[in-house]
Design a protein around this motif. Sequence first.
Motif, PDB file in Angstrom:
ATOM      1  N   ILE A   1       0.861  -1.183   0.000  1.00  0.00           N
ATOM      2  CA  ILE A   1       0.000   0.000   0.000  1.00  0.00           C
ATOM      3  C   ILE A   1       0.891   1.224   0.000  1.00  0.00           C
ATOM      4  O   ILE A   1       1.934   1.254   0.664  1.00  0.00           O
ATOM      5  N   GLY A   2       0.490   2.219  -0.747  1.00  0.00           N
ATOM      6  CA  GLY A   2       1.208   3.482  -0.750  1.00  0.00           C
ATOM      7  C   GLY A   2       0.260   4.616  -0.418  1.00  0.00           C
ATOM      8  O   GLY A   2      -0.874   4.639  -0.882  1.00  0.00           O
ATOM      9  N   LEU A   3       0.712   5.533   0.400  1.00  0.00           N
ATOM     10  CA  LEU A   3      -0.048   6.735   0.723  1.00  0.00           C
ATOM     11  C   LEU A   3       0.722   7.928   0.181  1.00  0.00           C
ATOM     12  O   LEU A   3       1.921   8.064   0.446  1.00  0.00           O
ATOM     13  N   LEU A   4       0.039   8.774  -0.587  1.00  0.00           N
ATOM     14  CA  LEU A   4       0.658   9.956  -1.159  1.00  0.00           C
ATOM     15  C   LEU A   4       0.126  11.209  -0.479  1.00  0.00           C
ATOM     16  O   LEU A   4      -1.061  11.286  -0.142  1.00  0.00           O
ATOM     17  N   PHE A   5       1.018  12.182  -0.320  1.00  0.00           N
ATOM     18  CA  PHE A   5       0.681  13.435   0.340  1.00  0.00           C
ATOM     19  C   PHE A   5       1.307  14.594  -0.415  1.00  0.00           C
ATOM     20  O   PHE A   5       2.403  14.457  -0.964  1.00  0.00           O
ATOM     21  N   ASN A   6       0.655  15.722  -0.397  1.00  0.00           N
ATOM     22  CA  ASN A   6       1.306  16.985  -0.727  1.00  0.00           C
ATOM     23  C   ASN A   6       1.882  17.496   0.580  1.00  0.00           C
ATOM     24  O   ASN A   6       1.315  17.255   1.652  1.00  0.00           O
ATOM     25  N   CYS A   7       2.997  18.204   0.503  1.00  0.00           N
ATOM     26  CA  CYS A   7       3.583  18.760   1.721  1.00  0.00           C
ATOM     27  C   CYS A   7       4.194  20.116   1.411  1.00  0.00           C
ATOM     28  O   CYS A   7       4.593  20.382   0.284  1.00  0.00           O
ATOM     29  N   THR A   8       4.263  20.963   2.409  1.00  0.00           N
ATOM     30  CA  THR A   8       4.726  22.337   2.210  1.00  0.00           C
ATOM     31  C   THR A   8       6.217  22.433   1.952  1.00  0.00           C
ATOM     32  O   THR A   8       6.656  23.346   1.278  1.00  0.00           O
ATOM     33  N   TRP A   9       6.990  21.496   2.471  1.00  0.00           N
ATOM     34  CA  TRP A   9       8.441  21.638   2.393  1.00  0.00           C
ATOM     35  C   TRP A   9       9.075  21.029   1.145  1.00  0.00           C
ATOM     36  O   TRP A   9      10.217  21.292   0.842  1.00  0.00           O
ATOM     37  N   LYS A  10       8.359  20.228   0.408  1.00  0.00           N
ATOM     38  CA  LYS A  10       8.924  19.638  -0.807  1.00  0.00           C
ATOM     39  C   LYS A  10       7.800  19.477  -1.827  1.00  0.00           C
ATOM     40  O   LYS A  10       7.406  18.380  -2.208  1.00  0.00           O
ATOM     41  N   ILE A  11       7.307  20.591  -2.294  1.00  0.00           N
ATOM     42  CA  ILE A  11       6.126  20.634  -3.154  1.00  0.00           C
ATOM     43  C   ILE A  11       6.307  19.801  -4.421  1.00  0.00           C
ATOM     44  O   ILE A  11       5.426  19.046  -4.810  1.00  0.00           O
ATOM     45  N   GLU A  12       7.452  19.904  -5.066  1.00  0.00           N
ATOM     46  CA  GLU A  12       7.633  19.238  -6.358  1.00  0.00           C
ATOM     47  C   GLU A  12       7.767  17.718  -6.253  1.00  0.00           C
ATOM     48  O   GLU A  12       7.509  17.006  -7.219  1.00  0.00           O
ATOM     49  N   HIS A  13       8.159  17.191  -5.099  1.00  0.00           N
ATOM     50  CA  HIS A  13       8.338  15.743  -4.956  1.00  0.00           C
ATOM     51  C   HIS A  13       7.292  15.101  -4.057  1.00  0.00           C
ATOM     52  O   HIS A  13       7.157  13.882  -4.042  1.00  0.00           O
ATOM     53  N   GLY A  14       6.580  15.889  -3.302  1.00  0.00           N
ATOM     54  CA  GLY A  14       5.567  15.355  -2.405  1.00  0.00           C
ATOM     55  C   GLY A  14       6.151  14.424  -1.363  1.00  0.00           C
ATOM     56  O   GLY A  14       7.357  14.349  -1.162  1.00  0.00           O
ATOM     57  N   LEU A  15       5.268  13.711  -0.712  1.00  0.00           N
ATOM     58  CA  LEU A  15       5.630  12.814   0.377  1.00  0.00           C
ATOM     59  C   LEU A  15       4.871  11.515   0.185  1.00  0.00           C
ATOM     60  O   LEU A  15       3.732  11.527  -0.290  1.00  0.00           O
ATOM     61  N   ALA A  16       5.488  10.415   0.559  1.00  0.00           N
ATOM     62  CA  ALA A  16       4.818   9.115   0.450  1.00  0.00           C
ATOM     63  C   ALA A  16       5.197   8.237   1.627  1.00  0.00           C
ATOM     64  O   ALA A  16       6.272   8.380   2.215  1.00  0.00           O
ATOM     65  N   VAL A  17       4.289   7.329   1.928  1.00  0.00           N
ATOM     66  CA  VAL A  17       4.539   6.295   2.927  1.00  0.00           C
ATOM     67  C   VAL A  17       4.310   4.966   2.232  1.00  0.00           C
ATOM     68  O   VAL A  17       3.246   4.727   1.663  1.00  0.00           O
ATOM     69  N   GLU A  18       5.334   4.109   2.265  1.00  0.00           N
ATOM     70  CA  GLU A  18       5.242   2.785   1.668  1.00  0.00           C
ATOM     71  C   GLU A  18       4.988   1.769   2.778  1.00  0.00           C
ATOM     72  O   GLU A  18       5.708   1.757   3.783  1.00  0.00           O
ATOM     73  N   ILE A  19       3.977   0.928   2.567  1.00  0.00           N
ATOM     74  CA  ILE A  19       3.576  -0.057   3.565  1.00  0.00           C
ATOM     75  C   ILE A  19       3.565  -1.438   2.910  1.00  0.00           C
ATOM     76  O   ILE A  19       3.009  -1.608   1.823  1.00  0.00           O
ATOM     77  N   GLU A  20       4.178  -2.412   3.569  1.00  0.00           N
ATOM     78  CA  GLU A  20       4.145  -3.799   3.106  1.00  0.00           C
ATOM     79  C   GLU A  20       3.714  -4.672   4.271  1.00  0.00           C
ATOM     80  O   GLU A  20       4.257  -4.552   5.368  1.00  0.00           O
ATOM     81  N   HIS A  21       2.760  -5.538   4.005  1.00  0.00           N
ATOM     82  CA  HIS A  21       2.218  -6.424   5.046  1.00  0.00           C
ATOM     83  C   HIS A  21       1.873  -5.643   6.316  1.00  0.00           C
ATOM     84  O   HIS A  21       2.226  -6.023   7.429  1.00  0.00           O
ATOM     85  N   GLU A  22       1.213  -4.495   6.126  1.00  0.00           N
ATOM     86  CA  GLU A  22       0.718  -3.644   7.206  1.00  0.00           C
ATOM     87  C   GLU A  22       1.816  -3.029   8.065  1.00  0.00           C
ATOM     88  O   GLU A  22       1.565  -2.515   9.153  1.00  0.00           O
ATOM     89  N   GLU A  23       3.057  -3.043   7.601  1.00  0.00           N
ATOM     90  CA  GLU A  23       4.167  -2.424   8.315  1.00  0.00           C
ATOM     91  C   GLU A  23       4.773  -1.327   7.438  1.00  0.00           C
ATOM     92  O   GLU A  23       4.971  -1.522   6.242  1.00  0.00           O
ATOM     93  N   ILE A  24       5.106  -0.213   8.043  1.00  0.00           N
ATOM     94  CA  ILE A  24       5.705   0.886   7.295  1.00  0.00           C
ATOM     95  C   ILE A  24       7.137   0.524   6.932  1.00  0.00           C
ATOM     96  O   ILE A  24       7.935   0.169   7.799  1.00  0.00           O
ATOM     97  N   VAL A  25       7.426   0.615   5.643  1.00  0.00           N
ATOM     98  CA  VAL A  25       8.738   0.272   5.123  1.00  0.00           C
ATOM     99  C   VAL A  25       9.589   1.522   4.941  1.00  0.00           C
ATOM    100  O   VAL A  25      10.777   1.522   5.241  1.00  0.00           O
ATOM    101  N   GLU A  26       8.955   2.592   4.440  1.00  0.00           N
ATOM    102  CA  GLU A  26       9.724   3.791   4.136  1.00  0.00           C
ATOM    103  C   GLU A  26       8.821   5.017   4.076  1.00  0.00           C
ATOM    104  O   GLU A  26       7.663   4.928   3.692  1.00  0.00           O
ATOM    105  N   VAL A  27       9.382   6.157   4.444  1.00  0.00           N
ATOM    106  CA  VAL A  27       8.753   7.461   4.258  1.00  0.00           C
ATOM    107  C   VAL A  27       9.737   8.279   3.436  1.00  0.00           C
ATOM    108  O   VAL A  27      10.930   8.296   3.731  1.00  0.00           O
ATOM    109  N   GLY A  28       9.249   8.926   2.391  1.00  0.00           N
ATOM    110  CA  GLY A  28      10.141   9.712   1.550  1.00  0.00           C
ATOM    111  C   GLY A  28       9.379  10.386   0.431  1.00  0.00           C
ATOM    112  O   GLY A  28       8.176  10.618   0.537  1.00  0.00           O
ATOM    113  N   PHE A  29      10.088  10.698  -0.646  1.00  0.00           N
ATOM    114  CA  PHE A  29       9.451  11.317  -1.815  1.00  0.00           C
ATOM    115  C   PHE A  29       8.438  10.354  -2.429  1.00  0.00           C
ATOM    116  O   PHE A  29       8.529   9.139  -2.263  1.00  0.00           O
TER     117      PHE A  29
END
Length: 142
Positions: A109-137
């Motif tokens: 599962i991936g969650l996408l966000f707009n964010c104020t500090w990195k408008i052009e790349h946004g923010l994402a949260v990557e989730i595998e098997h209900e566990e957060i794997v990474e937060v980043g662009f």
Amino acid sequence: MERTTENKIFGKEKVIILSIDGNEEGEFHDVQKEAYTNLVENMDDGITKVEEAIFDYYQEVYMDYSEIVGEHESDKFAPIIENKEELGHLVEPTQLIIRRVRRNEVRRIGLLFNCTWKIEHGLAVEIEHEEIVEVGFQDIVL
């Protein structure tokens, strides 16, 4: 398949796009159905983990962005915050993606966000098997 869904995150009700990557025939894999079911059944706990992961990530990176925009603008784009609820002013959820299943049959599962500090790349949260794997662009999910 795309539709909207409403979820509470950072203390605010938000309407976001739910997108499920189907195969060429528009069919969904059982692993995707399981990912969706687990997401819905554990939404409150999952959102809490996402909020905490984004808060931790922000605490690691905000000073870098604050320096880029300068002291005068940093309160607007990358301010010092003390709790995850304050992220509601800086982060806007846009899309929840239930990813296509690979051979390893990982629930992704991936969650996408707009964010104020990195408008052009946004923010994402990557989730595998209900566990957060990474937060980043956003490219970690797209």
